[in-house]
Design a protein around this motif. Structure first.
Motif, PDB file in Angstrom:
ATOM      1  N   ARG A 160       7.535  61.774  59.870  1.00 54.67           N
ATOM      2  CA  ARG A 160       7.499  62.936  61.164  1.00 54.67           C
ATOM      3  C   ARG A 160       6.718  63.331  61.666  1.00 54.67           C
ATOM      4  NH1 ARG A 160       5.880  66.243  54.714  1.00 54.67           N
ATOM      5  NH2 ARG A 160       8.344  66.304  53.328  1.00 54.67           N
ATOM      6  N   TRP A 161       7.221  64.119  62.605  1.00 55.60           N
ATOM      7  CA  TRP A 161       6.594  64.129  63.563  1.00 55.60           C
ATOM      8  C   TRP A 161       5.611  65.336  64.471  1.00 55.60           C
ATOM      9  CZ3 TRP A 161      10.588  62.996  68.119  1.00 55.60           C
ATOM     10  CH2 TRP A 161      11.297  61.519  67.876  1.00 55.60           C
ATOM     11  N   SER A 162       4.181  65.277  64.142  1.00 51.96           N
ATOM     12  CA  SER A 162       3.145  66.665  64.677  1.00 51.96           C
ATOM     13  C   SER A 162       3.593  66.490  66.017  1.00 51.96           C
ATOM     14  CB  SER A 162       2.353  66.528  64.818  1.00 51.96           C
ATOM     15  OG  SER A 162       1.002  67.152  64.320  1.00 51.96           O
ATOM     16  N   VAL A 163       3.841  68.270  66.751  1.00 52.86           N
ATOM     17  CA  VAL A 163       4.379  68.095  68.997  1.00 52.86           C
ATOM     18  C   VAL A 163       3.957  69.689  68.465  1.00 52.86           C
ATOM     19  CG1 VAL A 163       6.214  68.160  69.772  1.00 52.86           C
ATOM     20  CG2 VAL A 163       6.635  66.636  67.527  1.00 52.86           C
ATOM     21  N   GLY A 164       2.788  69.834  70.007  1.00 51.49           N
ATOM     22  CA  GLY A 164       2.152  70.584  69.467  1.00 51.49           C
ATOM     23  C   GLY A 164       1.731  71.652  68.443  1.00 51.49           C
ATOM     24  N   ASP A 165       2.157  72.671  67.658  1.00 53.54           N
ATOM     25  CA  ASP A 165       1.696  73.171  66.816  1.00 53.54           C
ATOM     26  C   ASP A 165       3.014  73.661  65.576  1.00 53.54           C
ATOM     27  OD1 ASP A 165       3.403  75.625  67.634  1.00 53.54           O
ATOM     28  OD2 ASP A 165       1.015  76.707  68.098  1.00 53.54           O
ATOM     29  N   THR A 166       4.079  72.500  65.903  1.00 55.69           N
ATOM     30  CA  THR A 166       5.188  72.227  64.791  1.00 55.69           C
ATOM     31  C   THR A 166       4.814  71.009  63.842  1.00 55.69           C
ATOM     32  OG1 THR A 166       6.748  71.632  66.212  1.00 55.69           O
ATOM     33  CG2 THR A 166       6.524  73.452  66.760  1.00 55.69           C
ATOM     34  N   LEU A 167       6.159  70.914  63.236  1.00 54.60           N
ATOM     35  CA  LEU A 167       6.680  69.185  62.599  1.00 54.60           C
ATOM     36  C   LEU A 167       7.662  69.167  62.469  1.00 54.60           C
ATOM     37  CD1 LEU A 167       4.711  67.155  60.480  1.00 54.60           C
ATOM     38  CD2 LEU A 167       5.225  68.620  58.755  1.00 54.60           C
ATOM     39  N   LEU A 168       8.239  68.637  62.679  1.00 56.06           N
ATOM     40  CA  LEU A 168       9.427  68.174  62.866  1.00 56.06           C
ATOM     41  C   LEU A 168       9.610  67.163  61.861  1.00 56.06           C
ATOM     42  CD1 LEU A 168      10.195  68.289  66.763  1.00 56.06           C
ATOM     43  CD2 LEU A 168       9.790  69.878  64.802  1.00 56.06           C
ATOM     44  N   GLU A 169      10.838  66.918  61.109  1.00 61.05           N
ATOM     45  CA  GLU A 169      11.004  65.540  60.659  1.00 61.05           C
ATOM     46  C   GLU A 169      12.546  64.744  61.316  1.00 61.05           C
ATOM     47  OE1 GLU A 169      10.623  65.325  55.747  1.00 61.05           O
ATOM     48  OE2 GLU A 169      12.817  66.033  56.511  1.00 61.05           O
ATOM     49  N   VAL A 170      12.385  63.373  61.277  1.00 59.62           N
ATOM     50  CA  VAL A 170      13.617  62.689  61.742  1.00 59.62           C
ATOM     51  C   VAL A 170      14.949  63.018  60.379  1.00 59.62           C
ATOM     52  CG1 VAL A 170      14.655  60.911  62.440  1.00 59.62           C
ATOM     53  CG2 VAL A 170      12.479  61.233  63.337  1.00 59.62           C
ATOM     54  N   SER A 171      15.964  63.524  60.621  1.00 60.89           N
ATOM     55  CA  SER A 171      16.988  63.952  59.926  1.00 60.89           C
ATOM     56  C   SER A 171      18.501  63.316  60.000  1.00 60.89           C
ATOM     57  CB  SER A 171      17.748  64.865  59.719  1.00 60.89           C
ATOM     58  OG  SER A 171      17.806  65.757  61.077  1.00 60.89           O
ATOM     59  N   ALA A 172      18.432  61.949  61.089  1.00 57.93           N
ATOM     60  CA  ALA A 172      20.165  61.511  61.671  1.00 57.93           C
ATOM     61  C   ALA A 172      20.525  61.142  63.277  1.00 57.93           C
ATOM     62  CB  ALA A 172      21.048  63.092  60.898  1.00 57.93           C
ATOM     63  N   PRO A 173      21.213  60.032  63.277  1.00 59.91           N
ATOM     64  CA  PRO A 173      21.850  60.442  64.820  1.00 59.91           C
ATOM     65  C   PRO A 173      22.395  60.880  65.311  1.00 59.91           C
ATOM     66  CG  PRO A 173      22.675  59.155  63.098  1.00 59.91           C
ATOM     67  CD  PRO A 173      22.239  59.835  62.019  1.00 59.91           C
ATOM     68  N   ARG A 174      22.694  61.384  66.658  1.00 60.79           N
ATOM     69  CA  ARG A 174      23.289  62.091  67.240  1.00 60.79           C
ATOM     70  C   ARG A 174      24.791  60.972  66.934  1.00 60.79           C
ATOM     71  NH1 ARG A 174      23.570  63.267  72.710  1.00 60.79           N
ATOM     72  NH2 ARG A 174      25.296  64.722  72.987  1.00 60.79           N
ATOM     73  N   VAL A 231      20.439  73.636  59.639  1.00 63.57           N
ATOM     74  CA  VAL A 231      18.388  73.258  59.826  1.00 63.57           C
ATOM     75  C   VAL A 231      17.853  71.178  59.814  1.00 63.57           C
ATOM     76  CG1 VAL A 231      17.722  74.993  57.979  1.00 63.57           C
ATOM     77  CG2 VAL A 231      18.634  73.210  57.542  1.00 63.57           C
ATOM     78  N   ASP A 232      20.025  70.809  59.878  1.00 65.83           N
ATOM     79  CA  ASP A 232      19.529  69.444  59.902  1.00 65.83           C
ATOM     80  C   ASP A 232      19.712  68.883  61.368  1.00 65.83           C
ATOM     81  OD1 ASP A 232      18.030  69.478  57.317  1.00 65.83           O
ATOM     82  OD2 ASP A 232      20.734  69.468  56.705  1.00 65.83           O
ATOM     83  N   GLN A 233      20.062  69.421  61.703  1.00 68.93           N
ATOM     84  CA  GLN A 233      19.869  69.647  63.226  1.00 68.93           C
ATOM     85  C   GLN A 233      19.875  70.634  64.619  1.00 68.93           C
ATOM     86  OE1 GLN A 233      24.235  68.751  64.694  1.00 68.93           O
ATOM     87  NE2 GLN A 233      24.693  67.107  62.603  1.00 68.93           N
ATOM     88  N   ALA A 234      18.439  70.756  63.923  1.00 69.92           N
ATOM     89  CA  ALA A 234      17.549  71.692  64.739  1.00 69.92           C
ATOM     90  C   ALA A 234      17.175  71.352  65.850  1.00 69.92           C
ATOM     91  CB  ALA A 234      16.449  72.392  63.947  1.00 69.92           C
ATOM     92  N   VAL A 235      16.912  70.389  65.425  1.00 74.36           N
ATOM     93  CA  VAL A 235      16.350  70.355  67.226  1.00 74.36           C
ATOM     94  C   VAL A 235      16.429  68.211  68.036  1.00 74.36           C
ATOM     95  CG1 VAL A 235      13.924  69.433  68.641  1.00 74.36           C
ATOM     96  CG2 VAL A 235      14.359  70.862  67.172  1.00 74.36           C
ATOM     97  N   TYR A 236      17.410  68.418  68.731  1.00 75.86           N
ATOM     98  CA  TYR A 236      17.619  66.514  69.482  1.00 75.86           C
ATOM     99  C   TYR A 236      16.553  66.088  70.598  1.00 75.86           C
ATOM    100  CZ  TYR A 236      21.103  63.372  71.460  1.00 75.86           C
ATOM    101  OH  TYR A 236      21.258  62.328  71.521  1.00 75.86           O
ATOM    102  N   ALA A 237      16.495  65.488  69.889  1.00 81.96           N
ATOM    103  CA  ALA A 237      15.044  64.793  70.955  1.00 81.96           C
ATOM    104  C   ALA A 237      16.124  63.106  72.123  1.00 81.96           C
ATOM    105  CB  ALA A 237      14.463  64.012  69.993  1.00 81.96           C
ATOM    106  N   TYR A 238      15.020  63.197  72.571  1.00 76.98           N
ATOM    107  CA  TYR A 238      16.149  61.611  73.522  1.00 76.98           C
ATOM    108  C   TYR A 238      14.831  60.873  74.252  1.00 76.98           C
ATOM    109  CZ  TYR A 238      19.342  58.419  74.951  1.00 76.98           C
ATOM    110  OH  TYR A 238      20.089  57.347  75.205  1.00 76.98           O
ATOM    111  N   ALA A 239      15.636  59.464  74.221  1.00 75.02           N
ATOM    112  CA  ALA A 239      14.535  58.968  74.336  1.00 75.02           C
ATOM    113  C   ALA A 239      14.290  58.959  76.575  1.00 75.02           C
ATOM    114  CB  ALA A 239      13.697  57.279  74.080  1.00 75.02           C
ATOM    115  N   ASP A 240      13.340  59.198  76.906  1.00 76.97           N
ATOM    116  CA  ASP A 240      13.183  58.514  78.166  1.00 76.97           C
ATOM    117  C   ASP A 240      13.488  57.149  78.522  1.00 76.97           C
ATOM    118  OD1 ASP A 240      12.967  60.080  81.173  1.00 76.97           O
ATOM    119  OD2 ASP A 240      11.757  59.151  81.569  1.00 76.97           O
ATOM    120  N   GLU A 241      12.934  56.331  77.921  1.00 82.64           N
ATOM    121  CA  GLU A 241      12.858  55.159  78.188  1.00 82.64           C
ATOM    122  C   GLU A 241      14.601  54.749  78.279  1.00 82.64           C
ATOM    123  OE1 GLU A 241       9.120  55.562  76.435  1.00 82.64           O
ATOM    124  OE2 GLU A 241      11.148  56.028  75.821  1.00 82.64           O
TER     125      GLU A 241
END
Length: 235
Positions: free
Chosen positions: A107-121, A60-70
């Motif tokens: 916390r990020w609101s994305v679509g109809d989800t709410l995500l919370e920043v938890s850790a670095p990769r 649950v603490d690594q459910a989604v991984y986001a990376y910046a296009d920049e």
């Protein structure tokens, strides 16, 4: 990062195929590719996605991984090749937000989800093999553009083109990058004291950094530190 900052999802990515990694790693699900349409997002991540090594990845603490296009584009220029969405093993390729400098607990609101920043990769042997680049783990570690893991607070769906709205940023201000580098142990002590969402894995990261700086740790844990990774020791 501040409340009201806006970004965009460029792609939602899930496992395309598992790959074989030499050595003790075995199979890896790092090969992720964009999918069309809306994707269900549940407590353990995107529908159609999975991890192979459940001991060190996922949950649950690594459910989604986001990376910046920049950051991806900067790496692409340096490496002299295109790094398409999913190449970093990310579930979300995003634009417009400093992902690696997100505050832990934001916390990020994305679509109809709410995500919370938890850790670095933390980069691993699978990432090294997948990249095909010399000393890739060391280079990635020294740059510190790690992207961010997120936990799912509100399940829903996400698709390319969704707006990302930053709706909460904790006052402690400790970022994903701060946690990854561990350069300021006083900042990390603030994180432990002031951020109620801190996971056990994050606590262990903080304690490794504390020992590196000669500070007391609350319990012993043997794993690979970011200093070890920078020196070329891989998990």
């Amino acid at each position: 990062m501040r409340v009201g900052d806006i970004g965009e999802v460029l792609a939602a990515c899930v496992v395309h195929a598992e790959i074989e990694v030499p050595g003790r790693v075995g199979r890896s699900a790092i090969d992720k590719r964009p999918v069309a349409g809306r994707v269900a997002v549940r407590a353990l991540g995107l529908a159609g996605d999975h991890v192979c090594n459940t001991k060190d990845h996922g949950g649950v603490d690594q459910a989604v991984y986001a990376y910046a296009d920049e950051d991806a584009r900067r790496w692409g220029t340096e490496l002299g090749r295109e790094l398409p969405a999913g190449w970093f093993g990310e579930n979300l390729r995003v634009r417009g937000l400093p992902v690696s400098d997100s505050v832990i607990g934001a916390r990020w609101s994305v679509g109809d989800t709410l995500l919370e920043v938890s850790a670095p990769r933390v980069p691993c042997a699978s990432f090294q093999h997948w990249s095909g680049e010399q000393q890739w783990v060391k280079r990635f570690t020294l740059r510190g553009d790690t992207g961010a893991y997120l936990r799912v607070l509100t399940e829903g769906t996400i698709a390319a083109g969704d707006r990302i709205s930053v709706v909460h940023v904790p006052e402690h201000g400790v970022t994903v990058r701060d946690l990854f580098t561990g350069a300021d142990p006083d900042l990390l002590a603030i994180l432990l004291a002031d951020e109620p969402t801190v996971s056990d894995d994050v606590r262990m990261q903080v304690e490794r950094h504390a020992r590196r700086h000669g500070r007391a740790a609350t319990h012993r844990h043997t794993t690979t530190s970011t200093d070890d990774i920078a020196a070329g020791v891989q998990p």
